[in-house]
Design an enzyme around this catalytic site. Structure first.
Site, PDB file in Angstrom:
ATOM      1  N   GLY A 274      -8.929   1.499   1.466  1.00 15.34           N
ATOM      2  CA  GLY A 274      -8.966   1.628   0.047  1.00 15.34           C
ATOM      3  C   GLY A 274      -7.989   0.542  -0.520  1.00 15.34           C
ATOM      4  O   GLY A 274      -6.584   1.047  -0.417  1.00 15.34           O
ATOM      5  N   HIS A 275      -8.080  -0.526  -0.782  1.00 10.88           N
ATOM      6  CA  HIS A 275      -7.060  -1.394  -1.234  1.00 10.88           C
ATOM      7  C   HIS A 275      -7.143  -1.541  -2.757  1.00 10.88           C
ATOM      8  O   HIS A 275      -8.295  -2.043  -3.419  1.00 10.88           O
ATOM      9  CB  HIS A 275      -7.007  -2.816  -0.718  1.00 10.88           C
ATOM     10  CG  HIS A 275      -6.646  -2.625   0.897  1.00 10.88           C
ATOM     11  ND1 HIS A 275      -7.084  -3.674   1.849  1.00 10.88           N
ATOM     12  CD2 HIS A 275      -6.115  -1.454   1.629  1.00 10.88           C
ATOM     13  CE1 HIS A 275      -6.496  -3.163   2.893  1.00 10.88           C
ATOM     14  NE2 HIS A 275      -6.226  -2.009   2.843  1.00 10.88           N
TER      15      HIS A 275
ATOM     16  N   SER B  62       6.796  -1.838  -8.691  1.00 14.79           N
ATOM     17  CA  SER B  62       5.685  -1.077  -9.764  1.00 14.79           C
ATOM     18  C   SER B  62       4.232  -1.790  -9.100  1.00 14.79           C
ATOM     19  O   SER B  62       4.307  -2.501  -8.467  1.00 14.79           O
ATOM     20  CB  SER B  62       5.823  -1.452 -11.028  1.00 14.79           C
ATOM     21  OG  SER B  62       5.242  -2.781 -11.451  1.00 14.79           O
TER      22      SER B  62
ATOM     23  N   GLN C 224      -5.200   0.789   6.853  1.00 14.52           N
ATOM     24  CA  GLN C 224      -4.856   1.962   7.470  1.00 14.52           C
ATOM     25  C   GLN C 224      -3.372   1.725   7.851  1.00 14.52           C
ATOM     26  O   GLN C 224      -2.741   0.981   7.241  1.00 14.52           O
ATOM     27  CB  GLN C 224      -5.713   2.465   8.712  1.00 14.52           C
ATOM     28  CG  GLN C 224      -6.902   3.194   8.463  1.00 14.52           C
ATOM     29  CD  GLN C 224      -8.079   2.079   8.250  1.00 14.52           C
ATOM     30  OE1 GLN C 224      -8.267   1.242   9.135  1.00 14.52           O
ATOM     31  NE2 GLN C 224      -8.932   2.197   7.307  1.00 14.52           N
TER      32      GLN C 224
ATOM     33  N   SER D  60       9.102  -3.686  -3.644  1.00 10.68           N
ATOM     34  CA  SER D  60       8.093  -3.417  -4.871  1.00 10.68           C
ATOM     35  C   SER D  60       8.383  -2.387  -5.621  1.00 10.68           C
ATOM     36  O   SER D  60       8.643  -1.297  -5.212  1.00 10.68           O
ATOM     37  CB  SER D  60       6.623  -3.334  -4.170  1.00 10.68           C
ATOM     38  OG  SER D  60       5.568  -2.592  -4.855  1.00 10.68           O
TER      39      SER D  60
ATOM     40  N   LYS E 266      -1.159  -4.375  -3.076  1.00 12.13           N
ATOM     41  CA  LYS E 266      -0.511  -5.263  -3.995  1.00 12.13           C
ATOM     42  C   LYS E 266       0.371  -6.196  -3.123  1.00 12.13           C
ATOM     43  O   LYS E 266       0.417  -7.570  -3.779  1.00 12.13           O
ATOM     44  CB  LYS E 266       0.610  -4.590  -4.720  1.00 12.13           C
ATOM     45  CG  LYS E 266       1.558  -5.285  -5.390  1.00 12.13           C
ATOM     46  CD  LYS E 266       2.700  -4.393  -6.079  1.00 12.13           C
ATOM     47  CE  LYS E 266       4.024  -5.156  -5.886  1.00 12.13           C
ATOM     48  NZ  LYS E 266       5.121  -5.177  -6.786  1.00 12.13           N
TER      49      LYS E 266
ATOM     50  N   LYS F 133      -0.337  -1.636   0.453  1.00 14.38           N
ATOM     51  CA  LYS F 133      -0.507  -3.023   0.975  1.00 14.38           C
ATOM     52  C   LYS F 133      -1.387  -3.891  -0.078  1.00 14.38           C
ATOM     53  O   LYS F 133      -1.186  -5.131  -0.018  1.00 14.38           O
ATOM     54  CB  LYS F 133      -1.744  -2.870   2.203  1.00 14.38           C
ATOM     55  CG  LYS F 133      -0.887  -2.157   3.542  1.00 14.38           C
ATOM     56  CD  LYS F 133      -1.476  -1.937   4.968  1.00 14.38           C
ATOM     57  CE  LYS F 133      -2.737  -1.028   4.595  1.00 14.38           C
ATOM     58  NZ  LYS F 133      -2.525   0.138   4.785  1.00 14.38           N
TER      59      LYS F 133
HETATM   60  P1  IMP Z   1     -11.965   7.416   9.797  1.00 20.32           P
HETATM   61  O1  IMP Z   1     -11.027   6.226   9.758  1.00 20.32           O
HETATM   62  O2  IMP Z   1     -12.848   7.373   8.577  1.00 20.32           O
HETATM   63  O3  IMP Z   1     -12.428   7.906  10.902  1.00 20.32           O
HETATM   64  O4  IMP Z   1     -10.806   8.537   9.406  1.00 20.32           O
HETATM   65  C1  IMP Z   1      -9.912   8.875  10.448  1.00 20.32           C
HETATM   66  C2  IMP Z   1      -8.757   9.413   9.795  1.00 20.32           C
HETATM   67  O5  IMP Z   1      -8.019   8.010   9.366  1.00 20.32           O
HETATM   68  C3  IMP Z   1      -8.722  10.382   8.705  1.00 20.32           C
HETATM   69  O6  IMP Z   1      -7.372  11.203   8.690  1.00 20.32           O
HETATM   70  C4  IMP Z   1      -8.628   9.384   7.466  1.00 20.32           C
HETATM   71  O7  IMP Z   1      -8.085  10.228   6.258  1.00 20.32           O
HETATM   72  C5  IMP Z   1      -7.787   8.453   7.937  1.00 20.32           C
HETATM   73  N1  IMP Z   1      -7.990   7.185   7.028  1.00 20.32           N
HETATM   74  C6  IMP Z   1      -8.872   6.272   7.169  1.00 20.32           C
HETATM   75  N2  IMP Z   1      -8.963   5.261   6.428  1.00 20.32           N
HETATM   76  C7  IMP Z   1      -7.601   5.360   5.800  1.00 20.32           C
HETATM   77  C8  IMP Z   1      -6.875   4.520   4.848  1.00 20.32           C
HETATM   78  O8  IMP Z   1      -7.290   3.438   4.506  1.00 20.32           O
HETATM   79  N3  IMP Z   1      -5.709   5.183   4.304  1.00 20.32           N
HETATM   80  C9  IMP Z   1      -5.501   6.309   4.829  1.00 20.32           C
HETATM   81  N4  IMP Z   1      -5.958   7.162   5.809  1.00 20.32           N
HETATM   82  C10 IMP Z   1      -6.930   6.592   5.951  1.00 20.32           C
END
Ligand code: IMP
Length: 429
Positions: A40-41, A414, A223, A412, A18, A16
Site C-alpha cells: 500500500g503506497h 511530512s 513491504q 522526510s 513518498k 516508501k
Molecule cells: P501477505 O503478504 O499478504 O502474505 O502478508 C504476510 C505478512 O506481511 C502480514 O504480516 C502482512 O501484514 C504483511 N504485509 C504484507 N504487505 C505489507 C505491506 O505492504 N506493509 C506492511 N505489511 C505488509
C-alpha cells in the site's frame, strides 16, 4: 549513471511511497520487482492522495513504469487499479506501463485459499492481507502457475488451468470445501485478458536496453526487509524476498545493475499482522505513536502495532540489503515526547546479543535493551533544512546513524514531497 533500489528497512509502511515519488522525478524508469497488491503506497501530490497497491508509484507522475517478473499479478485487481487512477485523472497506457510476460498471476483460487487459512481457528495465523500473495508464490515455485504470457495463448490455457486445479482441488477436498471447475478460472481470465495483454512485454530485455542507453532505473521495493521470506521473522513474513538483492532476479537484470540501495526507515517502529516485535509498546506510548503517525494499513485498514525504534533490526537490514544510506521518515511523530527510547541490543536468556536470532522461539523471547534520549518540544514537521531542526532532534538522527551503521541520505519531515531534507542524492552517488 546510478540505478537505485528503495527498500523498507523494517516491517513495511516506512513511507516508501513518498520517497519513491520524490526519486521518480529524477528517474527514467520505475520498476516493481516483488510482492503484489498486498503493498500500500500512499502518495500525496498537491493535497490529493493517491493509493497504489500493484502499480509502480512512478505512474502518477507519468513516468515509464514496469511490473517485473518477481511480482505476482492479480489481473482483475490490475484492471481495477488502472480504472481507479483514471477516475483521479491519471491515464495509464501501454506506452507508460509494461508488465513482464513471465510474471505469475494471482487467481481467485489463491485469494480464497489465503482467506480460508487466515480465518481458520486452528493452525498458524500470519495476519496476511488475504490477497492471495502466498498461495500464488507457492504455485510459482511449485511450477504450476498461470503466467501473464499464458493469456496470449488461449489454445493451451485450459490445460494449464486444469493442471493447476488438480493441485488446488485436492487441497479443497481435504479441507471439505467445493472444488473449482476449470471453466470458472477460464472465464475470470478471459474477462480481463484483452485489457491486460496490451501491457505485456519482454521486460528483462527492455530494461537492459534502457540501462545501456544510460537511463536511470528506480527499483521500488514493497513491504520491508523483516518481512523477507528468508531474512525476516519467519514464518511471520510475506512470501517474496523483500531485501534489495531481489531487484535483480525480480526484474531480469543482473546484480551489477544496482548501484545504490536506499533503506526507508521510520523514526520509530510499526508492524501489521502477527509475529515478533521486540520494541512493541502496547501502552500509551504505542497509542501516542499510532494516533500521531496515523498508523492504519493502506490495504486492509488494520491498526498497526507501534513501538520504539529498534536499531538492532535496522542494523541487520543495512547488512542483508547492502544499504548505502537511509531515508528517515516520520521524525515529527516523535515531537513533544519528553523521553525517546531506542533499542540498542537484545537480551536473550541472560546474554546480550546484537542481532535478531533466526529461531522463532528466540525471536519472540528477546528482550530489548534501551538507551534513553532526551526528546524535544518544538515541531520538526515541514522542516526543510538541518537548521530548522531542534538540537535534540539532530542528536537523535545522529545516534540512529551511529547505531545502524549507515548515514541518513534523506530526511522526510511530512507527507508532502517538498518537505524533505536532502543530504545525498542517491542518483548522484
Ligand atoms: P501477505 O503478504 O499478504 O502474505 O502478508 C504476510 C505478512 O506481511 C502480514 O504480516 C502482512 O501484514 C504483511 N504485509 C504484507 N504487505 C505489507 C505491506 O505492504 N506493509 C506492511 N505489511 C505488509
Amino acid at each position: 549513471m546510478a540505478n537505485v533500489v528503495v527498500v523498507g528497512s523494517q516491517w513495511g509502511d516506512e513511507g516508501k511511497g513518498k520517497i519513491v515519488d520524490w526519486l521518480s522525478e529524477r528517474a527514467d524508469v520505475v520498476v516493481r520487482y516483488q510482492g503484489g497488491h498486498n503493498a500500500g503506497h500512499t502518495l500525496v501530490i498537491d493535497g490529493v492522495s493517491y493509493k497504489l497497491s500493484l502499480l509502480p508509484s512512478g505512474l502518477v507522475r507519468g513516468k515509464f513504469s514496469v511490473i517485473g517478473n518477481g511480482v505476482v499479478v492479480d489481473p482483475r485487481h490490475l484492471v481495477e487499479e488502472i480504472d481507479k487512477l483514471a477516475g483521479q485523472g491519471v491515464t495509464i497506457t501501454p506506452e507508460l506501463l509494461r508488465i513482464a510476460d513471465n510474471a505469475p498471476l494471482i487467481l481467485s483460487v489463491h485469494q480464497e485459499l489465503d482467506a480460508i487459512r487466515e480465518n481458520a481457528t486452528s493452525g498458524l495465523k500470519i495476519g496476511t492481507t488475504k490477497r492471495g500473495i502466498g498461495p500464488a508464490y507457492e504455485d510459482k515455485v511449485g511450477r504450476r502457475a498461470i503466467r501473464v504470457i499464458d493469456l496470449a495463448e488461449p489454445e493451451t490455457l485450459m490445460a494449464k488451468i486444469e493442471r493447476l486445479l488438480t493441485h488446488h482441488n485436492a487441497l479443497r477436498r481435504g479441507m471439505g470445501i467445493d472444488e473449482i471447475p476449470a471453466q470458472r478460472i477460464w472465464d475470470e481470465l478471459m474477462a480481463v485478458s484483452d485489457k491486460v495483454l496490451p501491457y505485456v512485454d519482454r521486460v528483462w530485455a527492455l530494461l537492459d536496453e534502457r540501462r545501456r542507453r544510460g537511463e536511470r532505473i528506480l527499483f521500488e521495493g514493497a513491504q520491508g526487509a523483516l518481512l523477507d521470506n528468508d531474512h525476516g521473522t519467519y514464518p511471520f513474513v510475506t512470501s517474496s524476498n523483500t531485501v534489495a538483492g531481489q531487484a535483480a532476479p525480480g526484474s531480469g537484470l543482473g546484480p551489477s545493475a544496482i548501484d545504490y540501495v536506499l533503506g526507508i526507515t521510520k523514526a520509530y517502529t510499526t508492524r501489521v499482522g502477527e509475529g515478533p516485535f521486540p520494541t512493541e509498546q502496547d501502552n500509551e506510548v504505542g497509542q501516542f505513536l499510532g494516533e500521531r503517525g496515523r498508523e492504519f494499513g493502506v490495504v486492509t485498514g488494520r491498526k498497526r502495532r507501534c513501538g520504539w525504534f529498534d536499531a538492532v533490526i535496522v542494523r541487520q537490514t543495512v547488512r542483508t540489503s547492502g544499504i548505502h544510506g537511509i531515508a528517515l521518515t516520520k521524525l515529527d511523530v516523535l515531537d513533544g515526547l519528553e523521553e525517546i527510547r531506542v533499542c540498542v541490543g537484545y537480551e536473550l536468556n541472560g546474554t546480550r546479543i546484537d542481532y535478531l536470532p533466526a529461531s522463532m522461539g528466540a525471536q519472540s523471547g528477546v528482550k530489548p535493551i534501551y538507551e534513553s534520549l532526551e526528546g524535544w518540544a518544538e515541531t520538526t514537521a515541514g522542516a526543510r533544512s538541518w537548521a530548522d531542526l531542534p538540537a535534540q532532534a539532530v542528536k537523535y538522527v545522529r545516534r540512529v546513524e551511529e547505531l545502524i551503521g549507515a548515514p541518513v541520505a534523506m530526511l522526510s519531515t511530512s507527507p508532502e514531497r517538498e518537505d524533505t531534507i536532502l543530504v545525498q542524492d542517491p542518483f548522484q552517488v
